[in-house]
Design a protein around this motif. Structure first.
Motif, PDB file in Angstrom:
ATOM      1  N   ALA A  62      -1.149 -10.787   1.819  1.00 53.99           N
ATOM      2  CA  ALA A  62      -1.968  -9.775   2.497  1.00 53.99           C
ATOM      3  C   ALA A  62      -3.082  -9.346   1.557  1.00 53.99           C
ATOM      4  N   SER A  63      -4.149  -8.766   2.141  1.00 52.66           N
ATOM      5  CA  SER A  63      -5.235  -8.243   1.307  1.00 52.66           C
ATOM      6  C   SER A  63      -5.621  -6.865   1.822  1.00 52.66           C
ATOM      7  N   TYR A  64      -6.014  -5.999   0.897  1.00 52.24           N
ATOM      8  CA  TYR A  64      -6.381  -4.619   1.221  1.00 52.24           C
ATOM      9  C   TYR A  64      -7.721  -4.321   0.552  1.00 52.24           C
ATOM     10  N   GLU A  65      -8.485  -3.418   1.177  1.00 56.32           N
ATOM     11  CA  GLU A  65      -9.761  -2.989   0.600  1.00 56.32           C
ATOM     12  C   GLU A  65      -9.500  -2.360  -0.762  1.00 56.32           C
ATOM     13  N   TYR A  66     -10.507  -2.326  -1.585  1.00 55.60           N
ATOM     14  CA  TYR A  66     -10.354  -1.864  -2.959  1.00 55.60           C
ATOM     15  C   TYR A  66      -9.844  -0.412  -3.035  1.00 55.60           C
ATOM     16  N   PRO A  67     -10.340   0.482  -2.214  1.00 52.92           N
ATOM     17  CA  PRO A  67      -9.829   1.862  -2.332  1.00 52.92           C
ATOM     18  C   PRO A  67      -8.363   2.028  -1.889  1.00 52.92           C
ATOM     19  N   LYS A  68      -7.798   1.053  -1.212  1.00 53.89           N
ATOM     20  CA  LYS A  68      -6.446   1.181  -0.669  1.00 53.89           C
ATOM     21  C   LYS A  68      -5.420   0.473  -1.559  1.00 53.89           C
ATOM     22  N   LYS A  69      -5.481   0.688  -2.862  1.00 52.97           N
ATOM     23  CA  LYS A  69      -4.557   0.045  -3.801  1.00 52.97           C
ATOM     24  C   LYS A  69      -3.119   0.525  -3.560  1.00 52.97           C
ATOM     25  N   ASP A  70      -2.931   1.809  -3.244  1.00 54.04           N
ATOM     26  CA  ASP A  70      -1.588   2.358  -3.042  1.00 54.04           C
ATOM     27  C   ASP A  70      -0.881   1.641  -1.887  1.00 54.04           C
ATOM     28  N   GLU A  71      -1.606   1.366  -0.803  1.00 53.63           N
ATOM     29  CA  GLU A  71      -1.014   0.685   0.339  1.00 53.63           C
ATOM     30  C   GLU A  71      -0.604  -0.747  -0.049  1.00 53.63           C
ATOM     31  N   ALA A  72      -1.414  -1.426  -0.884  1.00 48.82           N
ATOM     32  CA  ALA A  72      -1.102  -2.789  -1.316  1.00 48.82           C
ATOM     33  C   ALA A  72       0.160  -2.800  -2.164  1.00 48.82           C
ATOM     34  N   GLU A  73       0.318  -1.801  -3.064  1.00 51.25           N
ATOM     35  CA  GLU A  73       1.520  -1.739  -3.900  1.00 51.25           C
ATOM     36  C   GLU A  73       2.757  -1.413  -3.061  1.00 51.25           C
ATOM     37  N   ALA A  74       2.600  -0.567  -2.056  1.00 49.35           N
ATOM     38  CA  ALA A  74       3.726  -0.224  -1.173  1.00 49.35           C
ATOM     39  C   ALA A  74       4.168  -1.459  -0.389  1.00 49.35           C
ATOM     40  N   HIS A  75       3.205  -2.252   0.081  1.00 50.92           N
ATOM     41  CA  HIS A  75       3.524  -3.471   0.815  1.00 50.92           C
ATOM     42  C   HIS A  75       4.286  -4.451  -0.088  1.00 50.92           C
ATOM     43  N   ALA A  76       3.871  -4.595  -1.324  1.00 50.52           N
ATOM     44  CA  ALA A  76       4.536  -5.490  -2.269  1.00 50.52           C
ATOM     45  C   ALA A  76       5.969  -5.014  -2.525  1.00 50.52           C
ATOM     46  N   ALA A  77       6.205  -3.687  -2.642  1.00 49.89           N
ATOM     47  CA  ALA A  77       7.541  -3.137  -2.888  1.00 49.89           C
ATOM     48  C   ALA A  77       8.437  -3.387  -1.679  1.00 49.89           C
ATOM     49  N   ARG A  78       7.923  -3.229  -0.464  1.00 48.73           N
ATOM     50  CA  ARG A  78       8.681  -3.479   0.750  1.00 48.73           C
ATOM     51  C   ARG A  78       9.130  -4.932   0.833  1.00 48.73           C
ATOM     52  N   LEU A  79       8.223  -5.893   0.498  1.00 49.86           N
ATOM     53  CA  LEU A  79       8.549  -7.325   0.549  1.00 49.86           C
ATOM     54  C   LEU A  79       9.624  -7.672  -0.494  1.00 49.86           C
ATOM     55  N   ILE A  80       9.563  -7.027  -1.654  1.00 53.15           N
ATOM     56  CA  ILE A  80      10.563  -7.278  -2.695  1.00 53.15           C
ATOM     57  C   ILE A  80      11.939  -6.834  -2.183  1.00 53.15           C
ATOM     58  N   ALA A  81      11.979  -5.667  -1.538  1.00 56.29           N
ATOM     59  CA  ALA A  81      13.258  -5.134  -1.036  1.00 56.29           C
ATOM     60  C   ALA A  81      13.771  -5.968   0.130  1.00 56.29           C
ATOM     61  N   ASP A  82      12.921  -6.351   1.058  1.00 59.62           N
ATOM     62  CA  ASP A  82      13.369  -7.079   2.253  1.00 59.62           C
ATOM     63  C   ASP A  82      13.737  -8.535   1.936  1.00 59.62           C
ATOM     64  N   LYS A  83      12.888  -9.250   1.261  1.00 54.17           N
ATOM     65  CA  LYS A  83      13.086 -10.692   1.074  1.00 54.17           C
ATOM     66  C   LYS A  83      13.753 -11.030  -0.250  1.00 54.17           C
ATOM     67  N   ARG A  84      13.946 -10.043  -1.099  1.00 53.23           N
ATOM     68  CA  ARG A  84      14.578 -10.219  -2.404  1.00 53.23           C
ATOM     69  C   ARG A  84      13.905 -11.331  -3.210  1.00 53.23           C
ATOM     70  N   SER A  85      12.569 -11.321  -3.202  1.00 50.06           N
ATOM     71  CA  SER A  85      11.786 -12.257  -4.017  1.00 50.06           C
ATOM     72  C   SER A  85      10.641 -11.488  -4.665  1.00 50.06           C
ATOM     73  N   THR A  86      10.046 -12.082  -5.647  1.00 52.23           N
ATOM     74  CA  THR A  86       8.999 -11.409  -6.416  1.00 52.23           C
ATOM     75  C   THR A  86       7.688 -11.406  -5.650  1.00 52.23           C
ATOM     76  N   HIS A  87       7.045 -10.235  -5.601  1.00 51.40           N
ATOM     77  CA  HIS A  87       5.704 -10.071  -5.040  1.00 51.40           C
ATOM     78  C   HIS A  87       4.920  -9.174  -5.992  1.00 51.40           C
ATOM     79  N   PHE A  88       3.634  -9.411  -6.071  1.00 48.95           N
ATOM     80  CA  PHE A  88       2.805  -8.596  -6.974  1.00 48.95           C
ATOM     81  C   PHE A  88       1.422  -8.391  -6.374  1.00 48.95           C
ATOM     82  N   VAL A  89       0.702  -7.420  -6.944  1.00 48.89           N
ATOM     83  CA  VAL A  89      -0.639  -7.052  -6.476  1.00 48.89           C
ATOM     84  C   VAL A  89      -1.635  -7.460  -7.553  1.00 48.89           C
ATOM     85  N   GLN A  90      -2.747  -8.021  -7.100  1.00 53.10           N
ATOM     86  CA  GLN A  90      -3.752  -8.500  -8.059  1.00 53.10           C
ATOM     87  C   GLN A  90      -5.141  -8.372  -7.415  1.00 53.10           C
ATOM     88  N   PRO A  91      -6.172  -8.014  -8.212  1.00 58.64           N
ATOM     89  CA  PRO A  91      -7.521  -7.933  -7.642  1.00 58.64           C
ATOM     90  C   PRO A  91      -8.098  -9.333  -7.392  1.00 58.64           C
TER      91      PRO A  91
END
Length: 161
Positions: free
Chosen positions: A121-150
């Motif tokens: 997924a991709s998020y606009e630059y000001p919405k970094k918090d939403e991108a990190e929340a999405h990555a945390a949700r995927l880690i919890a649901d799929k039990r695999s590593t996800h990360f956020v990067q510009p």
């Protein structure tokens, strides 16, 4: 196993003696050729007249046995100098103008990536918090590593009509 030293004086004397011998032989042949040169001059004048040249060549050959044949071989031959044409100077090639690469404007967005470095997924630059929340949700649901990067993306400009 050294070389034998050459006596330069002896070599020079031998060379000078050979030159003197050759010079004497040339002098003797020049005396014989003086009479031949007079005939050659007559031949040249006759060549200018055209047909008369053939008659003079035959007469010269009859007067002396084989003397006419020797004139052609021993006589100095005049060589025509070739005219040297100046080489054309190549014109310098016009330098081709390289096209300036079109400057593409870029924008930064936050991308959520999985373990295979695929953008999920991709998020606009000001919405970094939403991108990190999405990555945390995927880690919890799929039990695999996800990360956020510009990520830099080209800006698509709308064409005005």
């Amino acid at each position: 196993m050294g070389r034998r030293v050459l006596n330069r004086k002896e070599l020079r004397n031998d060379f000078d003696a050979a030159e003197r011998t050759a010079a004497k032989e040339e002098d003797e042949t020049e005396d014989e050729e003086e009479g031949d040169e007079e005939e050659e001059e007559g031949d040249e004048e006759a060549e200018e007249d055209g047909e008369e040249a053939e008659d003079d060549d035959d007469a010269a050959g009859d007067d002396e046995e084989g003397a006419g044949d020797d004139d052609d071989e021993d006589g100095p031959k005049k060589k025509k100098k070739k005219k040297v044409k100046p080489k054309a100077v190549p014109k310098p090639k016009a330098k081709s103008r390289s096209r300036v690469a079109k400057v593409v404007r870029m924008r930064v967005v936050w991308g959520v990536f999985n373990n295979s470095n695929q953008m999920v997924a991709s998020y606009e630059y000001p919405k970094k918090d939403e991108a990190e929340a999405h990555a945390a949700r995927l880690i919890a649901d799929k039990r695999s590593t996800h990360f956020v990067q510009p990520v830099k993306e080209p800006i698509e400009e709308k064409k005005e009509k």
